[in-house]
Design a protein around this motif. Sequence first.
Motif, PDB file in Angstrom:
ATOM      1  N   THR A 160      65.559  18.667   3.444  1.00 40.88           N
ATOM      2  CA  THR A 160      65.793  18.161   4.796  1.00 40.88           C
ATOM      3  C   THR A 160      66.333  19.265   5.698  1.00 40.88           C
ATOM      4  OG1 THR A 160      66.225  15.934   3.967  1.00 40.88           O
ATOM      5  CG2 THR A 160      67.022  16.438   6.177  1.00 40.88           C
TER       6      THR A 160
ATOM      7  N   TYR B  46      59.736  13.739   5.293  1.00 37.38           N
ATOM      8  CA  TYR B  46      59.318  13.254   3.971  1.00 37.38           C
ATOM      9  C   TYR B  46      60.484  13.235   2.989  1.00 37.38           C
ATOM     10  CZ  TYR B  46      56.487  12.605  -0.200  1.00 37.38           C
ATOM     11  OH  TYR B  46      55.948  12.106  -1.360  1.00 37.38           O
ATOM     12  N   SER B  47      61.380  14.187   3.108  1.00 31.81           N
ATOM     13  CA  SER B  47      62.501  14.260   2.176  1.00 31.81           C
ATOM     14  C   SER B  47      63.542  13.174   2.430  1.00 31.81           C
ATOM     15  CB  SER B  47      63.153  15.635   2.235  1.00 31.81           C
ATOM     16  OG  SER B  47      63.697  15.872   3.513  1.00 31.81           O
ATOM     17  N   GLN B  48      63.367  12.383   3.491  1.00 33.66           N
ATOM     18  CA  GLN B  48      64.284  11.275   3.751  1.00 33.66           C
ATOM     19  C   GLN B  48      64.177  10.200   2.675  1.00 33.66           C
ATOM     20  OE1 GLN B  48      66.582  11.297   6.313  1.00 33.66           O
ATOM     21  NE2 GLN B  48      65.821  13.390   6.476  1.00 33.66           N
ATOM     22  N   ARG B  49      63.106  10.241   1.873  1.00 34.50           N
ATOM     23  CA  ARG B  49      62.941   9.279   0.781  1.00 34.50           C
ATOM     24  C   ARG B  49      63.975   9.474  -0.309  1.00 34.50           C
ATOM     25  NH1 ARG B  49      56.635   8.619  -0.393  1.00 34.50           N
ATOM     26  NH2 ARG B  49      55.919   8.483   1.739  1.00 34.50           N
ATOM     27  N   TYR B  50      64.572  10.650  -0.354  1.00 29.07           N
ATOM     28  CA  TYR B  50      65.518  10.987  -1.409  1.00 29.07           C
ATOM     29  C   TYR B  50      66.935  10.944  -0.864  1.00 29.07           C
ATOM     30  CZ  TYR B  50      61.133  12.719  -3.254  1.00 29.07           C
ATOM     31  OH  TYR B  50      59.826  12.814  -3.658  1.00 29.07           O
TER      32      TYR B  50
ATOM     33  N   GLY C  80      67.579  15.232  -1.604  1.00 28.73           N
ATOM     34  CA  GLY C  80      66.931  15.373  -0.315  1.00 28.73           C
ATOM     35  C   GLY C  80      67.644  16.321   0.637  1.00 28.73           C
TER      36      GLY C  80
END
Length: 148
Positions: free
Chosen positions: A44, A25-29, A40
């Motif tokens: 990550t 989910y943190s790959q969005r940042y 992120g």
Amino acid sequence: MKHKDLQDLIGGVLLTAVGLFFALYSQRYGFGTAARMGPGYFPTVLGWVLAVLGVLVALPALFRKGPPVKVQLGNFLFVMAALLLFAFTLRSLGLVAATFIASFVASLADRDITWIGRVLVSAGVTILTVLVFSVGLSMVLPLWWWNA
């Protein structure tokens, strides 16, 4: 299946799932670099670390016996009630009172602790929470109900 160590197996699988969720989910940042971390980076890295630790807990549990899983619904309800109380009282009562109340309610899940012990644990958790979030991280949170 003879009593495998289901407690560690389930715990490890849940840790892995939560770690993977946050890592993906943190790959969005923006990730950034180690020298210049983006928003992120930290979730990550921690997500992947948590996922690996979950695998390290779950794999050995496949090959050893353990006690049968005993579900304690009452303990679960006390902890969930504590989380909800904290969420709904933080703005109106302030960080100190909300943390103390939530810690006290969560301590009700442990039947071995005395009432004085519950108060001392709740006070200790409250002091640590104020020190970490208000003093250490300088988060803007109302400490008392008259500041809310």
